[in-house]
Scaffold this motif. Sequence first.
Motif, PDB file in Angstrom:
ATOM      1  N   ALA A  16       0.826  -1.213   0.000  1.00  0.00           N
ATOM      2  CA  ALA A  16       0.000   0.000   0.000  1.00  0.00           C
ATOM      3  C   ALA A  16       0.859   1.262   0.000  1.00  0.00           C
ATOM      4  O   ALA A  16       1.682   1.442  -0.882  1.00  0.00           O
ATOM      5  CB  ALA A  16      -0.986  -0.019   1.149  1.00  0.00           C
ATOM      6  N   ASP A  17       0.691   2.134   1.007  1.00  0.00           N
ATOM      7  CA  ASP A  17       1.384   3.426   1.024  1.00  0.00           C
ATOM      8  C   ASP A  17       2.649   3.410   1.877  1.00  0.00           C
ATOM      9  O   ASP A  17       3.090   4.427   2.358  1.00  0.00           O
ATOM     10  CB  ASP A  17       0.435   4.521   1.515  1.00  0.00           C
ATOM     11  N   ARG A  18       3.244   2.250   2.033  1.00  0.00           N
ATOM     12  CA  ARG A  18       4.459   2.146   2.843  1.00  0.00           C
ATOM     13  C   ARG A  18       5.699   2.226   1.964  1.00  0.00           C
ATOM     14  O   ARG A  18       5.683   1.841   0.802  1.00  0.00           O
ATOM     15  CB  ARG A  18       4.446   0.865   3.650  1.00  0.00           C
ATOM     16  N   VAL A  19       6.789   2.727   2.554  1.00  0.00           N
ATOM     17  CA  VAL A  19       8.067   2.833   1.852  1.00  0.00           C
ATOM     18  C   VAL A  19       9.164   2.257   2.740  1.00  0.00           C
ATOM     19  O   VAL A  19       9.063   2.273   3.964  1.00  0.00           O
ATOM     20  CB  VAL A  19       8.409   4.295   1.466  1.00  0.00           C
ATOM     21  N   LEU A  20      10.201   1.740   2.116  1.00  0.00           N
ATOM     22  CA  LEU A  20      11.364   1.214   2.824  1.00  0.00           C
ATOM     23  C   LEU A  20      12.491   2.212   2.648  1.00  0.00           C
ATOM     24  O   LEU A  20      12.837   2.576   1.515  1.00  0.00           O
ATOM     25  CB  LEU A  20      11.748  -0.146   2.245  1.00  0.00           C
ATOM     26  N   VAL A  21      13.042   2.685   3.768  1.00  0.00           N
ATOM     27  CA  VAL A  21      14.061   3.734   3.752  1.00  0.00           C
ATOM     28  C   VAL A  21      15.326   3.215   4.409  1.00  0.00           C
ATOM     29  O   VAL A  21      15.279   2.592   5.473  1.00  0.00           O
ATOM     30  CB  VAL A  21      13.561   4.989   4.512  1.00  0.00           C
ATOM     31  N   GLU A  22      16.462   3.463   3.770  1.00  0.00           N
ATOM     32  CA  GLU A  22      17.758   3.166   4.382  1.00  0.00           C
ATOM     33  C   GLU A  22      18.240   4.452   5.044  1.00  0.00           C
ATOM     34  O   GLU A  22      18.519   5.438   4.352  1.00  0.00           O
ATOM     35  CB  GLU A  22      18.760   2.698   3.332  1.00  0.00           C
TER      36      GLU A  22
END
Length: 98
Positions: A16-22
């Motif tokens: 959905a509206d989730r993001v993976l951030v480093e």
Amino acid sequence: MTTATESVTVNVRPLADRVLVEPAPAEEKTAFGIIIPDTAKEKPQRGTVVAIGTGKKDEPLTVKVGDTVLYGKYAGTEITVEGREYLIMRESDIFAII
């Protein structure tokens, strides 16, 4: 941390509206050259988007893979994938693209 020429492939697909951030690495020194010990380092509030979800039905995502973003101090959930630290968060936890 990866460089601009090094690509990151992660076996995590946000939904959905989730993001993976480093997250960006914590600062090692102050502007005056004083070395900051590990116990006093601030949690970074900046990072690079490495994966995104598909967005909500009526709300497409505005961030894209490779964007450098600013987010809240306690935003997201910390996860470790293949020995690397990441944050998974909703796009609404992101304050700005820089």
